[in-house]
Every structure is written in C-alpha cells, then in structure tokens.
Design an enzyme around this catalytic site. Structure first.
Site, PDB file in Angstrom:
ATOM      1  N   HIS A 248     -37.326 -16.257  38.804  1.00 30.37           N
ATOM      2  CA  HIS A 248     -37.388 -17.646  39.308  1.00 30.37           C
ATOM      3  C   HIS A 248     -36.005 -18.242  39.488  1.00 30.37           C
ATOM      4  O   HIS A 248     -35.073 -17.944  38.748  1.00 30.37           O
ATOM      5  CB  HIS A 248     -38.280 -18.515  38.432  1.00 30.37           C
ATOM      6  CG  HIS A 248     -37.821 -18.706  37.017  1.00 30.37           C
ATOM      7  ND1 HIS A 248     -36.954 -19.714  36.668  1.00 30.37           N
ATOM      8  CD2 HIS A 248     -38.118 -18.047  35.865  1.00 30.37           C
ATOM      9  CE1 HIS A 248     -36.740 -19.666  35.342  1.00 30.37           C
ATOM     10  NE2 HIS A 248     -37.428 -18.657  34.830  1.00 30.37           N
TER      11      HIS A 248
ATOM     12  N   ASP B 201     -31.698 -17.185  32.499  1.00 32.29           N
ATOM     13  CA  ASP B 201     -33.061 -17.693  32.739  1.00 32.29           C
ATOM     14  C   ASP B 201     -33.069 -18.586  33.964  1.00 32.29           C
ATOM     15  O   ASP B 201     -32.918 -19.795  33.845  1.00 32.29           O
ATOM     16  CB  ASP B 201     -33.526 -18.456  31.487  1.00 32.29           C
ATOM     17  CG  ASP B 201     -34.958 -18.945  31.606  1.00 32.29           C
ATOM     18  OD1 ASP B 201     -35.669 -18.504  32.522  1.00 32.29           O
ATOM     19  OD2 ASP B 201     -35.348 -19.794  30.791  1.00 32.29           O
TER      20      ASP B 201
ATOM     21  N   GLU C 104     -40.767 -22.333  37.870  1.00 34.25           N
ATOM     22  CA  GLU C 104     -41.373 -21.632  36.733  1.00 34.25           C
ATOM     23  C   GLU C 104     -41.274 -22.471  35.465  1.00 34.25           C
ATOM     24  O   GLU C 104     -42.146 -22.416  34.609  1.00 34.25           O
ATOM     25  CB  GLU C 104     -40.653 -20.283  36.514  1.00 34.25           C
ATOM     26  CG  GLU C 104     -41.375 -19.345  35.544  1.00 34.25           C
ATOM     27  CD  GLU C 104     -40.956 -19.495  34.084  1.00 34.25           C
ATOM     28  OE1 GLU C 104     -41.619 -18.905  33.220  1.00 34.25           O
ATOM     29  OE2 GLU C 104     -39.981 -20.216  33.807  1.00 34.25           O
ATOM     30  N   GLU C 105     -40.194 -23.242  35.346  1.00 39.37           N
ATOM     31  CA  GLU C 105     -39.914 -23.915  34.069  1.00 39.37           C
ATOM     32  C   GLU C 105     -40.867 -25.049  33.745  1.00 39.37           C
ATOM     33  O   GLU C 105     -41.186 -25.279  32.580  1.00 39.37           O
ATOM     34  CB  GLU C 105     -38.470 -24.440  34.054  1.00 39.37           C
ATOM     35  CG  GLU C 105     -37.393 -23.360  34.065  1.00 39.37           C
ATOM     36  CD  GLU C 105     -37.399 -22.482  32.803  1.00 39.37           C
ATOM     37  OE1 GLU C 105     -38.296 -22.636  31.956  1.00 39.37           O
ATOM     38  OE2 GLU C 105     -36.509 -21.630  32.698  1.00 39.37           O
TER      39      GLU C 105
ATOM     40  N   HIS D  42     -32.560 -21.941  27.872  1.00 38.99           N
ATOM     41  CA  HIS D  42     -32.756 -23.393  28.024  1.00 38.99           C
ATOM     42  C   HIS D  42     -31.621 -24.219  27.433  1.00 38.99           C
ATOM     43  O   HIS D  42     -31.843 -25.347  26.990  1.00 38.99           O
ATOM     44  CB  HIS D  42     -34.093 -23.838  27.415  1.00 38.99           C
ATOM     45  CG  HIS D  42     -35.299 -23.265  28.079  1.00 38.99           C
ATOM     46  ND1 HIS D  42     -36.580 -23.658  27.798  1.00 38.99           N
ATOM     47  CD2 HIS D  42     -35.431 -22.302  29.047  1.00 38.99           C
ATOM     48  CE1 HIS D  42     -37.447 -22.972  28.531  1.00 38.99           C
ATOM     49  NE2 HIS D  42     -36.770 -22.134  29.295  1.00 38.99           N
TER      50      HIS D  42
ATOM     51  N   ASP E  53     -37.878 -11.813  33.533  1.00 35.58           N
ATOM     52  CA  ASP E  53     -37.614 -13.176  33.052  1.00 35.58           C
ATOM     53  C   ASP E  53     -37.426 -13.180  31.524  1.00 35.58           C
ATOM     54  O   ASP E  53     -37.835 -14.110  30.843  1.00 35.58           O
ATOM     55  CB  ASP E  53     -38.746 -14.119  33.465  1.00 35.58           C
ATOM     56  CG  ASP E  53     -38.405 -15.579  33.203  1.00 35.58           C
ATOM     57  OD1 ASP E  53     -37.211 -15.882  33.011  1.00 35.58           O
ATOM     58  OD2 ASP E  53     -39.327 -16.406  33.180  1.00 35.58           O
TER      59      ASP E  53
END
Lengths: 502, 502
Positions: free
Chosen positions: A294, A306, A340-341, A465, A368
């Site tokens: 993503h 990520d 995606e998040e 994140h 991922d």
C-alpha cells in the site's frame, strides 16, 4: 480438483518468449506429496516438474534484481520528496502520480482505478501533565478519533489500567476520567485491540478520553499512530515511558491530572486511486496473479517500511521481467493500494470491481510486514496448492533462502480477495539481526530490559506507524532480495499449467 | 613504595565493629604478583591477604543490597517528581534537597558544599525544512549555544559534510550556509568532537549555524543533547534520520533550505552544591575513599541513567553499611556532584576545596556509564595498586561477576582528583543483552541495519542525553547489584592497612 492440472508432458510453447516447457508432470508429483497429508516437503527430488527454463528465468531474475538498488533509490526519493502519505493528503496523490509516471517511463502498462477514501485530519494536538508535576506528554491522536469537546482543552484526572479486565473490575472509577491503558506488548495482533477498542470501552463507563500506550515492543519516547474504532470520546497514543510513569504515579497514590487538546476531525471522503502496474499474460491474459503493497502511510510516518517497501518491490517485479524480456503466461498485476491504514477502501474497491475475476486469480500476495531479508511466503490455500508452492520454493528460491512456505497469514489488502476464495499470502521476512546475531532489536522487550520474552522476526514494530519509519531503516540489497523473491513466486505461479487448486 | 604496605600479621582491631583482622600478609603476595609485571592475576590463591571478616562483610553487603529495590524506588521517585535537572534549574535544587533530606532520614551524615554553576537556558527552538519539501526537523540546541541572531529565525541553505576533513576540502562552500555535520558514530569518544567543535570550526568559514547528527549509534528520530565549545554561531543536534536525509538530498543536487530558530542564552552563574553523604572512618578518619555520580542532567532527560543511577548507588553504599552496622577504617565519601554535564564545576570545586586531602585519598571511583549489570572497575593506578584491587575483586566480587579490574578510564567527576595523583576509576557495566543474548541493542549500528560493527557494552548511548533516559530503562536488581559492587570495592579499600600505592 484434478481438472485444474494440465499434465500434458510436452505441450508446445504458446508465448513468444516462453521457448521451452515450464512445468512437467505436475499432477503426478503433487498427488504423491499431498496423499501424505501435510508432508508436502516429501516431494521426491528427482521428480521435479520445474523446467530448466523456469530455473534459468529465476536465476536471471535474481541476477538482475541484485545488480541494482532501484527499489531503495525510488523509495528514498518519494519518502524524502513527499513525506508522509495519509489518505486524503496531497502528498499521497503526488506520490501516486510520481509512481505512475515513473512506471510509464519504465515502459510498463500502468492504469488507475478510482477509490473513494476517507480523509481524517489530525490538526493540532497536545497533552500536558499538570500534576504531580508539569511535563509535556508526547501524544499522537488515533486515526478516526474525534477532537476534544467544543474545540477546547480537556482537563481531567487519569485512571491507569493495564487491561480491559482491570477496567471492568474498577469501572466505577472511570467516570469523568482520562483512562490510560498501559497494556504490555505481547505481539501486535494480541495487543492492538487496545488501540482499536480503548475509547469505545472506556466511553461506556463515562470516561472523557483515553490515552493508550503505543502498540510496540520498544520505543525511545516514540508514539505509534494507528486507526481506532468509532467512539464518542477522543483517543491518543502515548509513549511506553509515559504510560509506565503514570502507572508508577498511581501506585504512589498521586493524583494524575492531564490536559488534553485535539483538533482531530474527519473531512468528506475524497477520490483517490489504486495504481496498477501490469504485465499482460501472453497465453492466458484473463487469468491473474496479483500482488502488491500500500502507498498510504500514517501522517507522522514517511512510510518507508509500512509500506513503501511492499508497494515498490511489487512494481519492481514487473520492471525486472520487462528488463529481462520475460513474459508470463498469465497476467501479473502489481497493485499499489491506497488507504490500507484507515479504511482499506483500496483493497475493498479492487475486490469489488474485480469480483468477476476471483475464480481467474491464481494467487494474491501482499508485502506489508517489512522488507528485511525474505525467507518465503505465508499462504492460506488448499493442500495441493501448498504442495505446488512448496516445490517452487525448494527448486527456485532455496538458493537465496526465500523458498519457505510457512504459516497461513495474509495481509489486509489481499484479505478481501481471500474472502472470495483466492489463495492469499504474504511475503515473510526476517530481520538479519534475528537469531544468532548479537545486534538484535527483534525480541519483544516486555517491561524489563532483560530480553527474556520470545523473539520477533524483525524490528518492524519498532518503526511501524512512527516518524522513525524512514528509508534509512531499509537496506538496498534486502529490498532487491525481496523484489526477486516476489518476482519468482508470482512469475512462476503465473506460468503454471493451471491456476492454483482452490 | 613498599613503605605503604603494613605487613603486620596480627595487628589488633582498632574499630569497634572491625572485630577481626582485615588483611593479612599483604606485601608478600602483592610483591610476588607485581614482580611478574602486568600478570597480577598470577597471585597464588592460597596466599590471600583478604580476611574471613572481609569476606563475611562483602557477603553481607551483597545479601542486604539484593534484599531491596531502594535505588530504583528512590530514583523513580525523583525522576517522576522533579524531571530533568539541568544546572541552574529549580528541579535540580529540589532533587538535591530531597536527596539530602532523605539521606538524613536514613540516619546518615550529609552535608553540602557550595558550587557556583553555569545556567544555560534553552528557550524555545525549532527548525523547519523549507525546500525541497516542508518538514518539521526535530532539534535540540547544544548546551552553551547562542540564539539565532537578533532573536529571529534564520533561513539559509544547508551544506552537508561527513567529517571535519570534508569540510576543510570544500570550506569555500560554507559561507552563509547552515553546515550539517553527518558523521558516522564510531564510539562516543571518537565521534563526540563533532558536537564540541562543529560550530567553532564551521564559523571560521563563514557558516551561519551548524546542525550536528546526534552522537549516538542508534535512534528512533531521537535528538541527543550535549555541551559544545564556545562559538559565535548557533548549533543544534538533529536526528540520525534527518542528517542522512539531508545527505541524500545533497547527493541529488537538491537545494536544502532550512529555517532555524533558537532562543538559547546563558544567565548569570547560580549557587548550587555538591551533596556529600559520608561515613566517617573509625580508625583513620582523615583518610578517604571517595566515589559518586552526578545529579544534574540535560533539560530534555530525566537523567535516570545519566546519572541518577550513578549518584544513587553511591548514596546506597553508605546506607547499606549503616544498615549492616559496618564501619570502615577510613572515611567513605559518596558525592552527588552537580554540573557534570556543562561545566564540571562540581568536580572542580570538590577537587580544589579538598586539594589538601589528595594524598590522603586512597581511591576515587565514579559511576557514569550506566548502571546495568556491573562487571568490575576500570582504574588508573600504579601496578601495585592494581594488583591489590585485582585481588580484592577475585576474592570478594567474582561470585557476583563484578570483580574484574580492566581498562584505565575514569569519569569526568573524578578526573580532577586523578590530576592530583589520586588513583581514579569508574564502575564498569555490561548490558545483560550484550554478548550472546539475542536481544541486544548494544552494537554500534553504523549506517546500515546489518549490525556488522563492533559491539558496545551497553545501550547506554541509545538513551544518553535524550528524553528516553527514563527510569524504565533501568532494572531494580541491576541497580542493587551496582550498589553492592561499589560498596565492596570502596569499603574494602577503605579497610586496607594502607592507602593504595601511588
């Protein structure tokens, strides 16, 4: 399911570049293996149906992939140039534009599919400890959170709990409080429900806000973003250090008073797109192998790990085949998913739009979980499909260590295809510091520093994140290694005589 | 030097609590060892001059130390309650007050010695990348830096260099630039000159400011504070991640434009104090063993590791002896130094005030390199003194692994005593994650993630001078282990028949 196997031993080549037969006597050897139940590793070595051409192609892919640092260079460029790519941001759109243009310059077929995505905006936010001492508390509002009421700072006493169970026991104390959740990190799947459900749970007992210890095994005053379920009270992540400090203060019977201010709000949905980079199959173009990563990231994170790495190794698969002049029988589709998040709208949109192709999709793989040194794929599939994949791994990828088929997990972006019955999987990686390496940040630290808990496979969740998810955490060679691995799995599956058996 | 050895085999006990002879036939065995040059480990086991009483005392200290978590509990209290303790801050003074009061409540002799200390104040500060993209750059102004000129933000192009040598080569490009120093971390002593001299060096070539990659092997967007030498341009540390990003941008021939704002300034010196916790010698009170750590920390750091741990284990030494009713022949002096971080005025003041005692001070030890699992002391001393210390370590501390005498380093706070000829040393620690442990953040990461560089002994420099230097990085048992180690070394040396030979 036997009808899916095409056992003709000397079928003439159908595609210009596929000059020799790709697979031989597939049904016989797989049947032998799968009749032994799970013992798919028992495939006799002398009976391989992998052709010499397939081996040569795989070796060429490895050689070509290892000859450059394309993925790292491109990923460094977009992370440095556009920065974080949250859904709804212009940075995401710019990065998608750049990837599309650049893939076209690679001479690849690229197209977009519109996706309506949420646009959650953080705004300004802060937290301060007012008592028993004054201190700025580093926070990051959780995705989907609301603001503090009336656009004003909220001041309340904190109540610290280590678990949902503990909150249940003392829930009468939560009224009017900022509930601080301080759960030990066990593993991501076990602990992440605190991020998702802290606010909605505490809200039931009259809490005015929640602060959740970042979902990570380790940090250096690091805050970890992430999405939460809808709730009527604001929620933010705090550092491991501050969560533990609050617990110590509560254990000393000190009143903990916190000021919290958040402007978080949700704007109307925006239009974005999945960018798809495709190589059409030369024999069965309507049949597919799809894979991807993503392009969106959290707004605090450059999103190198990520999931820029996952997206860009997927693009690299098509580029490598193009450079090598290799053409798959079936269509290969590298998807740069969006959102995606915080919504998975890219994955849902793709699955809905291509529902008619579910039965034509042989395999869907996502990357991922980091792009460290690959060791194989995890896949959920029939035993027969697993036997085929295991044989491919042993024959074509064991030389570079990434031929293992283990586990049954798959990533979020291919999960909607899995729901449609498509065999789905994920690239599996190991941090090279894992195992015997002394330089290993890959164990869950638990609460102490003695490192006695079980090892994790990579430092992925140190960066995940956070603003530390930057390109310097990735390694050019490891990225090319991942790309070669993804290429060989997908290209070889695309060249099988049949779709993978459901 | 032989006159310092008192070889009387059965001298009657002089102190009430020292009921049996402490050392036996010292001169003979040490002479044997040192006649072999450095081979002090060759002391024959059967000829120990360590008495049974000394062994019983050491074992009692270990048992008592291991029975509590006093150091951790107290250190957690002051770090949670007062926070960072920069010289000149009221937090430092409050923490000193609390330590003094609490040590008095322990029934110990406590006194203060005034020290004039600098008062550097950070004020507000920020940096922003304006081009090639906009991004907040996390900074921490270096201690002693001046503000940006005229109280205004400064905007300039950056010039990235990896070393002083590189700057020399292209120094004509530095005029009007913000010079970004991006040196690889080798080890602290090797790399820290960049923090100290970046500004004064770049200033010579007309630079308007400097940004220095944090002096650390690893970070998660972590900025590391620290003191710099005087310069006429402002200086701040940036993260490893941003320093590397700037280098990539420069390699792409992108103009890097940075806005920097700093309010840093120096206020008039203030009065503070070293707090000294003392146990008077019962036989030779005018003779001393001194040891300690420093109470000040950087203003971004709770200073749990650097150096609350070192200060509080020193205090704990005296508390343990008091609880056990043990009385040393010579006076033990635990010093909680001030202003180690940016001026060393506490150390200088002590050394000057006590210059007349230099010849009476047997040993000076500091703990300022972390309070992980202790493995011994580093010490600079004569060979004879080293032989004595080695024998003490083997006899009394090898059971808990902290009996090694290795290296010749000593810490800043005892360096002025070393200059006066006092044998000086440092507590040596190992992160328990070091070595074979898989969970090891203790290697220098260098620039990559492959961890191929030499190991460090602890993760100390991950936390050092950062907001991640919090109590949760320390372990209660390890702290008590350090305290026991410091106690046995100092108490045993204080009970020798003679001062350590110069």
């Amino acid at each position: 399911m036997d009808q899916i196997f095409d056992a003709r031993p000397f079928r003439p080549p159908a595609c210009a570049m596929v000059g020799v037969l790709y697979v031989l006597s597939l049904a016989a050897s797989v049947a032998l293996a799968t009749s032994r139940g799970d013992s798919v590793l028992a495939l006799p070595g002398s009976e391989s149906w992998i052709s010499a051409k397939a081996k040569r192609d795989a070796d060429a892919i490895i050689k070509e992939a290892f000859s450059s640092s394309t993925v790292y260079d491109r990923l460094a460029y977009i992370t440095d140039t556009f920065g974080p790519r949250l859904s709804g941001s212009s940075a995401l759109e710019s990065a998608l534009d750049w990837a599309k243009d650049q893939a076209q310059k690679d001479g690849l077929k690229v197209y977009e599919e519109e996706v309506k995505i949420p646009s959650w905006v953080r705004g300004r936010e802060y937290a301060s400890l007012l008592s028993p001492r004054t201190k700025n508390i580093r926070i990051i509002g959780l995705g989907g959170s609301i603001s503090t009421p009336d656009g004003k700072p909220l001041v309340a006493k904190a109540l610290v709990v280590n678990s949902f169970d503990e909150l249940e026991k003392i829930n009468h104390q939560a009224e009017g409080r900022i509930v601080v959740f301080n759960p030990d990190f066990v593993d991501y799947d076990t602990t992440v429900p605190y991020r998702a459900f802290a606010a909605s749970t505490a809200e039931k007992y009259g809490a005015v806000a929640v602060l959740v210890r970042s979902i990570s095994p380790y940090g250096l005053q690091t805050v970890h973003a992430g999405v939460m379920n809808d709730a009527g009270i604001p929620a933010a992540a705090i550092t491991l250090e501050d969560a533990k400090m609050f617990e110590r203060m509560q254990n000393r019977n000190q009143d903990i008073v916190i000021e919290l201010y958040m402007e978080a709000h949700t704007l109307p949905d925006r239009l974005s797109r999945n960018v798809i980079i495709e190589m059409e199959g030369c024999e069965k173009p309507q049949e597919l192998v799809v894979f991807g990563g993503h392009m969106d990231s959290w707004d605090n994170a450059d999103g190198a790990m990520d999931d820029g790495g996952g997206a860009f190794i997927s693009w690299e698969v098509i580029r490598l085949l193009k450079v090598l002049g290799l053409k798959p029988k079936r269509t290969l589709r590298a998807i740069l998913f969006v959102n995606e998040e915080n919504g998975s709208k890219g994955a849902i949109s793709y699955a809905n739009k291509h529902q008619h192709e579910a039965n034509l999709t042989s395999l869907a793989i996502e990357s991922d979980a980091g792009t460290f040194t690959p060791y194989g794929i995890s896949v959920t599939s029939s035993k027969k499909a697993r036997a085929i994949l295991t044989h491919i791994g042993q024959r074509l990828l064991s030389g570079i260590g990434s031929g293992n088929v283990s586990g049954t997990e798959y990533g979020e972006d291919v999960s909607y295809l899995a729901d449609q019955g498509v065999p789905a999987g994920s690239l599996q990686v190991l941090d090279p510091r894992y195992g015997d390496y002394a330089n290993n940040p890959c164990r869950a630290f638990g609460d102490g520093v003695s490192g006695e808990t079980d090892p994790m496979k990579s430092a992925y969740f140190w960066y995940h994140h956070t603003e530390a998810d930057t390109i310097d955490k990735l390694d050019p060679e490891q990225l090319q290694h991942c790309a070669a691995t993804m290429a060989i799995w997908t290209y070889t599956v695309a060249n099988l005589d049949s779709l993978l058996p459901r």
